[in-house]
Design an enzyme around this catalytic site. Structure first.
Site, short mmCIF file in Angstrom:
data_model
loop_
_atom_site.label_atom_id
_atom_site.label_comp_id
_atom_site.label_asym_id
_atom_site.label_seq_id
_atom_site.Cartn_x
_atom_site.Cartn_y
_atom_site.Cartn_z
N PRO A 93 0.81 -1.22 0.00
CA PRO A 93 0.00 0.00 0.00
C PRO A 93 0.84 1.27 0.00
O PRO A 93 0.36 2.34 -0.33
CB PRO A 93 -0.81 -0.12 1.30
CG PRO A 93 -0.78 -1.55 1.65
CD PRO A 93 0.54 -2.07 1.17
N GLU A 120 3.11 -8.77 9.00
CA GLU A 120 2.85 -7.33 9.18
C GLU A 120 3.72 -6.47 8.28
O GLU A 120 3.48 -5.28 8.12
CB GLU A 120 3.14 -6.93 10.64
CG GLU A 120 2.26 -7.65 11.65
CD GLU A 120 0.79 -7.56 11.30
OE1 GLU A 120 0.16 -8.63 11.18
OE2 GLU A 120 0.29 -6.44 11.10
N ARG A 158 -1.56 -9.54 -20.66
CA ARG A 158 -2.52 -9.26 -21.74
C ARG A 158 -1.91 -8.39 -22.83
O ARG A 158 -2.38 -8.39 -23.97
CB ARG A 158 -3.75 -8.55 -21.18
CG ARG A 158 -4.56 -9.34 -20.19
CD ARG A 158 -5.63 -8.47 -19.55
NE ARG A 158 -6.46 -7.81 -20.56
CZ ARG A 158 -7.45 -8.42 -21.21
NH1 ARG A 158 -7.71 -9.68 -20.98
NH2 ARG A 158 -8.17 -7.78 -22.11
N ASP A 173 -7.76 -1.58 -27.75
CA ASP A 173 -7.40 -0.29 -28.38
C ASP A 173 -8.41 0.78 -27.98
O ASP A 173 -8.05 1.92 -27.77
CB ASP A 173 -7.34 -0.46 -29.89
CG ASP A 173 -6.20 -1.42 -30.26
OD1 ASP A 173 -6.17 -1.93 -31.38
OD2 ASP A 173 -5.36 -1.66 -29.36
#
Ligand code: 4FM
Length: 237
Positions: A93, A120, A158, A173
């Site tokens: 994060p 953690e 992809r 596209d």
């Protein structure tokens, strides 16, 4: 493309290699995943990879020895196999927000390494010594970096040549235009009283393309006006 992955749970990545577009691409050799489990690289007894945090506090922190050893094994393997060592990317994060532009950038590398944390956190010195960039999927906390790594990999795979069929890459596209997708419809023509927009049944491909472009623009303006501000960055590298 080769991706080395430092993870305690390599089996999770079957979600990419065993299903769908990314599964076919793996079977066709469009990309390779190579796993480095810190448990196989720890000098500590009982395959230990974590320890209590200095300064106290709940939970455990990943020790630096197994992680740096696993990362270095990945880098050495890339150098040996490809004569190239790609960036070491840590999913957390605290990272820079991952975008489609990052997927395009990663798809250009012959290889890179993804570091997946658990517990953690990881000892800061691993980041200081071996991490080239930190990437975040968003402001939420997952149980580990693996799911984030798989999202990054899916978006990147992809974009590799030969992975998407013509139809899909044409659709992609349209995303490149920095807009959200237009609505999609298929049979039946009427479903629970809701009809397919008649333009899509007209066979008039110019009108259909105009309608789809207008729908994408309208949807983007309504749901993501920020994308219209600077269409350069959002989906366009
Ligand atoms: N949001 C995110 N975007 O990328 N990664 C995340 C995320 O929550 N990771 C969980 C995580 C990351 C490191 C460690 Cl040690 C433990 C758990």
């Amino acid at each position: 493309m080769r991706c080395d992955i430092v993870t305690l749970f390599p089996e999770m990545f079957a979600a990419l290699t065993e299903y769908g577009v990314t599964g076919r691409a793996a079977k066709r050799g469009r990309y390779t995943l190579v796993f480095h489990n810190p448990r196989d690289h720890t000098p500590l007894p009982h395959r230990q990879v974590d320890d209590r945090p200095y300064g106290g506090g709940p939970g455990m922190v990943m020790r630096p020895e197994p992680l740096t050893a696993a990362i270095r094994a990945a880098k050495t393997a890339q150098h040996t196999e490809l004569g190239f060592t790609g960036p070491v990317i840590y999913l957390s994060p605290q990272g820079k927000r991952f975008t489609q532009a990052d997927a395009h950038r990663l798809a250009q590398y012959p290889a890179f390494t993804l570091l997946c944390g658990r517990y953690e956190g990881i000892d800061q010195r691993v980041i200081d010594l071996e991490v080239d960039e930190e990437l975040s999927l968003g402001d939420f906390v997952l149980s580990g970096g693996e799911l984030a790594a798989m999202v990054v990999l899916d978006a990147t795979i992809r974009l590799l040549p030969g992975v998407l069929g013509d139809a899909e890459s044409a659709r992609r596209d349209s995303f490149q235009a920095g807009l959200l997708d237009h609505p999609h419809y298929t049979r039946p023509e009427t479903f629970e009283g809701l009809r397919v927009p008649s333009v899509l049944l007209s066979g008039n491909h110019t009108a259909i393309q105009k309608w789809r472009q207008a729908q994408a623009m309208e949807r983007t303006a309504r749901c993501r006006p920020d994308l219209l501000d600077d269409r350069k960055d959002a989906f366009n590298p």
